[in-house]
Scaffold this motif. Structure first.
Motif, PDB file in Angstrom:
ATOM      1  N   GLU A   1       1.290  10.517 -11.524  1.00 23.70           N
ATOM      2  CA  GLU A   1      -0.026   9.886 -11.408  1.00 23.70           C
ATOM      3  C   GLU A   1      -0.162   8.742 -12.404  1.00 23.70           C
ATOM      4  O   GLU A   1       0.403   8.776 -13.504  1.00 23.70           O
ATOM      5  CB  GLU A   1      -1.128  10.922 -11.652  1.00 23.70           C
ATOM      6  CG  GLU A   1      -1.080  12.130 -10.726  1.00 23.70           C
ATOM      7  CD  GLU A   1      -1.629  11.831  -9.340  1.00 23.70           C
ATOM      8  OE1 GLU A   1      -2.159  10.716  -9.148  1.00 23.70           O
ATOM      9  OE2 GLU A   1      -1.520  12.713  -8.472  1.00 23.70           O
ATOM     10  N   LEU A   2      -0.957   7.751 -12.046  1.00 26.09           N
ATOM     11  CA  LEU A   2      -1.106   6.572 -12.899  1.00 26.09           C
ATOM     12  C   LEU A   2      -1.877   6.876 -14.181  1.00 26.09           C
ATOM     13  O   LEU A   2      -1.657   6.220 -15.204  1.00 26.09           O
ATOM     14  CB  LEU A   2      -1.796   5.449 -12.114  1.00 26.09           C
ATOM     15  CG  LEU A   2      -0.976   4.881 -10.947  1.00 26.09           C
ATOM     16  CD1 LEU A   2      -1.766   3.801 -10.215  1.00 26.09           C
ATOM     17  CD2 LEU A   2       0.355   4.335 -11.427  1.00 26.09           C
TER      18      LEU A   2
ATOM     19  N   GLU B   1      -5.889   4.946  -5.271  1.00 24.35           N
ATOM     20  CA  GLU B   1      -5.741   6.377  -5.554  1.00 24.35           C
ATOM     21  C   GLU B   1      -7.061   7.000  -6.007  1.00 24.35           C
ATOM     22  O   GLU B   1      -7.074   8.060  -6.613  1.00 24.35           O
ATOM     23  CB  GLU B   1      -4.641   6.580  -6.598  1.00 24.35           C
ATOM     24  CG  GLU B   1      -3.285   6.074  -6.112  1.00 24.35           C
ATOM     25  CD  GLU B   1      -2.158   6.255  -7.115  1.00 24.35           C
ATOM     26  OE1 GLU B   1      -2.310   7.033  -8.074  1.00 24.35           O
ATOM     27  OE2 GLU B   1      -1.106   5.603  -6.933  1.00 24.35           O
ATOM     28  N   GLU B   2      -8.174   6.319  -5.696  1.00 23.98           N
ATOM     29  CA  GLU B   2      -9.495   6.799  -6.090  1.00 23.98           C
ATOM     30  C   GLU B   2     -10.169   7.530  -4.931  1.00 23.98           C
ATOM     31  O   GLU B   2     -10.224   7.021  -3.807  1.00 23.98           O
ATOM     32  CB  GLU B   2     -10.376   5.622  -6.529  1.00 23.98           C
ATOM     33  CG  GLU B   2      -9.972   4.989  -7.846  1.00 23.98           C
ATOM     34  CD  GLU B   2     -10.383   5.816  -9.057  1.00 23.98           C
ATOM     35  OE1 GLU B   2     -11.001   6.883  -8.878  1.00 23.98           O
ATOM     36  OE2 GLU B   2     -10.074   5.395 -10.182  1.00 23.98           O
ATOM     37  N   LYS B   3     -10.721   8.712  -5.222  1.00 22.43           N
ATOM     38  CA  LYS B   3     -11.483   9.445  -4.216  1.00 22.43           C
ATOM     39  C   LYS B   3     -12.809   8.756  -3.899  1.00 22.43           C
ATOM     40  O   LYS B   3     -13.379   8.966  -2.827  1.00 22.43           O
ATOM     41  CB  LYS B   3     -11.735  10.873  -4.693  1.00 22.43           C
ATOM     42  CG  LYS B   3     -10.487  11.718  -4.880  1.00 22.43           C
ATOM     43  CD  LYS B   3     -10.860  13.120  -5.328  1.00 22.43           C
ATOM     44  CE  LYS B   3      -9.639  14.014  -5.504  1.00 22.43           C
ATOM     45  NZ  LYS B   3      -8.811  13.605  -6.658  1.00 22.43           N
TER      46      LYS B   3
ATOM     47  N   ALA C   1      -2.596   9.675  -2.116  1.00 21.48           N
ATOM     48  CA  ALA C   1      -1.540   8.662  -2.033  1.00 21.48           C
ATOM     49  C   ALA C   1      -0.243   9.121  -2.696  1.00 21.48           C
ATOM     50  O   ALA C   1       0.801   8.493  -2.521  1.00 21.48           O
ATOM     51  CB  ALA C   1      -2.016   7.356  -2.676  1.00 21.48           C
ATOM     52  N   VAL C   2      -0.306  10.210  -3.492  1.00 28.52           N
ATOM     53  CA  VAL C   2       0.895  10.768  -4.128  1.00 28.52           C
ATOM     54  C   VAL C   2       0.900  12.276  -3.834  1.00 28.52           C
ATOM     55  O   VAL C   2       0.716  13.099  -4.730  1.00 28.52           O
ATOM     56  CB  VAL C   2       0.910  10.504  -5.651  1.00 28.52           C
ATOM     57  CG1 VAL C   2       2.287  10.845  -6.244  1.00 28.52           C
ATOM     58  CG2 VAL C   2       0.550   9.065  -5.975  1.00 28.52           C
TER      59      VAL C   2
ATOM     60  N   VAL D   1       0.872  -1.178   0.000  1.00 31.66           N
ATOM     61  CA  VAL D   1       0.000   0.000   0.000  1.00 31.66           C
ATOM     62  C   VAL D   1       0.910   1.228   0.000  1.00 31.66           C
ATOM     63  O   VAL D   1       2.112   1.113   0.255  1.00 31.66           O
ATOM     64  CB  VAL D   1      -0.931   0.022   1.230  1.00 31.66           C
ATOM     65  CG1 VAL D   1      -1.891  -1.163   1.201  1.00 31.66           C
ATOM     66  CG2 VAL D   1      -0.139   0.047   2.523  1.00 31.66           C
ATOM     67  N   PRO D   2       0.388   2.409  -0.288  1.00 27.96           N
ATOM     68  CA  PRO D   2       1.228   3.612  -0.256  1.00 27.96           C
ATOM     69  C   PRO D   2       1.867   3.814   1.107  1.00 27.96           C
ATOM     70  O   PRO D   2       1.245   3.600   2.152  1.00 27.96           O
ATOM     71  CB  PRO D   2       0.235   4.731  -0.579  1.00 27.96           C
ATOM     72  CG  PRO D   2      -0.833   4.070  -1.390  1.00 27.96           C
ATOM     73  CD  PRO D   2      -0.970   2.700  -0.797  1.00 27.96           C
TER      74      PRO D   2
END
Length: 467
Positions: free
Chosen positions: A238-239, A271-273, A130-131, A108-109
């Motif tokens: 970002e991905l 990384e999804e809100k 996460a970033v 995980v991050p």
């Protein structure tokens, strides 16, 4: 923790600038060139706020693992197919397949940064990044305020950041890889790397185009063409932007072959809100109860505002919206009908979930009561029209409380008193199974601003706990 020396009356702008790092990260004329104002004092945290901040990091770390398990379960259980569809929306198969590699199985991050609005009833957790940017800023600000005698939260964020990375890959040569899309953060990350390099020389700020593979070793070429092998990448891109990242195929190849470790992992669902909307979702009640402690679940539900995913799919007449949409005394069963809400009822925010260039830096955000009826309806239509590619969230607008604060006037350099609204960004670093609060960055903006971010008339500062 409390202030030990220094006060607004005894600290001048010159005092603060003198102890700020000698770098263009903070210009000598206030912060010309960066656009942020400086304050003579850190943001004061109450004991109750401090208690929440101390509990939240470990809670969010366990939540990250719970989300990861939910994603894996959704791949196997038909009744959770709707969750899988949300996590996979708009993502290429190549990324999804890569994210499911066994190499990432439990990753995980390592940096967790929630956005916390300071409201009258406590914190409102509106996002988990996460970033995140800001690690360099909080390091610099903490350094300055400590030099002036303040006992701020987080003594050495740069050192904590290094320890976190070395726990992931001991004695590694580290590359902090920053893409063009994230170029706004390059200056502060360069400062962070330079701070660390003073005690650990084997860390470098690297552009993706410098990455290369030599004799089955991943590394980078410096300006002189000299090759340096690396064992750990801290990914600051970002991905969604992977197709635009030079040498990304080499990076992913090296990760796949175990030639290098990369953090955060290539897991787009983390990384999804939209995960905030899942916390309150009744259909996941039993899932969360099996994955999280009652204490963690209670804390999350108390902090996260009501949040919905703007799904345009029609709801059967015998069903109810989950969770119910109430505005005043009226309940709604169709998101489209929300386009007719009055301005007062539109205390709502629409924002893209994550896999989009509009999903960071407050881009793509629509505040309902700050736009016209026509613009609000258009924002709803756009969000629902993009559901299959970029799910959007609908979230209750949480109004931060207006509080007094002080800042240095950019030209007169006098201390100005004003009222503003504040967002706190605590930085939690995961080292092994330990989660440490490395610092808290407070951003205070004039009270007439609807969205709080690093703007020209905003103030960025460290935090202290007042006993």
């Amino acid at each position: 923790m409390s202030a030990t020396l220094g006060s607004p009356s005894s600290i001048s702008l010159e005092n603060l600038i003198q102890v700020l790092p000698q770098t263009s990260l903070f210009a000598t004329e206030q912060t010309a060139g960066t656009g942020w104002l400086l304050s003579p004092e850190p943001y004061p945290l109450s004991n109750s706020q401090w208690d929440v901040l101390n509990r939240l990091g470990s809670c969010l770390y366990r939540f990250s693992h719970a989300l990861d398990k939910l994603s894996k379960t959704a791949q196997k259980e038909p009744e959770l197919a709707w969750v899988l569809n949300l996590f996979e929306a708009g993502k290429p198969d190549t990324l999804l397949n890569f994210s499911r590699m066994n190499r990432f199985k439990s990753q995980v991050p390592l940096v967790i940064r929630p956005d916390l609005l300071v409201t009258e009833s406590g914190f409102a957790l509106c996002e988990i990044d996460a970033v995140p940017g800001g690690i360099g800023f909080i390091t610099a600000l903490n350094t300055a305020y400590q030099a002036l005698g303040f006992d701020v939260v987080g003594k050495d964020p740069a050192g904590d950041f290094l320890n976190m990375l070395l726990a992931e890959a001991p004695n590694a040569t580290i590359a902090v890889v920053v893409s063009d899309e994230a170029a706004d953060y390059r200056l502060e990350l360069a400062y962070l790397v330079d701070r660390i390099k003073a005690v650990y020389p084997a860390i470098y700020l690297v552009h993706p185009k410098q990455i290369t593979l030599v004799q089955n070793q991943l590394g980078f070429l410096d300006e002189a063409g000299e090759f340096t092998p690396i064992q750990l990448i801290y990914r600051f891109f970002e991905l969604f932007d992977l197709p635009n990242i030079p040498q990304i195929e080499l990076i992913q190849y090296a990760v796949k072959k175990g030639l290098v470790t990369c953090t955060p992992p290539f897991k787009p669902h983390l990384e999804e809100k939209l995960v905030l909307a899942l916390i309150h979702h009744p259909r996941l009640k039993a899932v969360w109860e099996s994955l999280l402690s009652a204490e963690d679940l209670t804390l999350l539900k108390s902090l996260v505002p009501e949040t919905w995913i703007l799904d345009p799919a029609p709801i059967p007449s015998h069903a109810a919206v989950i969770p119910p949409l109430y505005f005043g005394e009226k309940q709604y069963w169709d998101f489209q009908h929300l386009g007719h809400l009055s301005q007062k009822q539109r205390e709502l925010v629409i924002k893209p979930s994550g896999f989009s260039p509009l999903a960071w830096g407050s881009r793509g955000v629509t505040v309902g009561h700050d736009v016209s009826q026509e613009a609000w309806q258009q924002a709803l239509n756009t969000a629902m029209g993009q559901f299959q590619q970029t799910p959007h969230l609908l979230q209750r607008f949480m109004k931060p409380i207006a509080e007094p604060y002080t800042y240095f006037h950019p030209t007169s350099k006098e201390v100005i008193q004003a009222e503003g609204r504040t967002r706190l960004c605590p930085y939690y670093f995961v080292t092994g199974e330990s989660v440490a609060l490395a610092g808290v960055l407070a951003t205070t903006c004039p009270k007439d601003k609807k969205i709080i971010h690093g703007m020209q008339d905003g103030v960025m500062r460290s935090c202290q706990v007042l006993m």
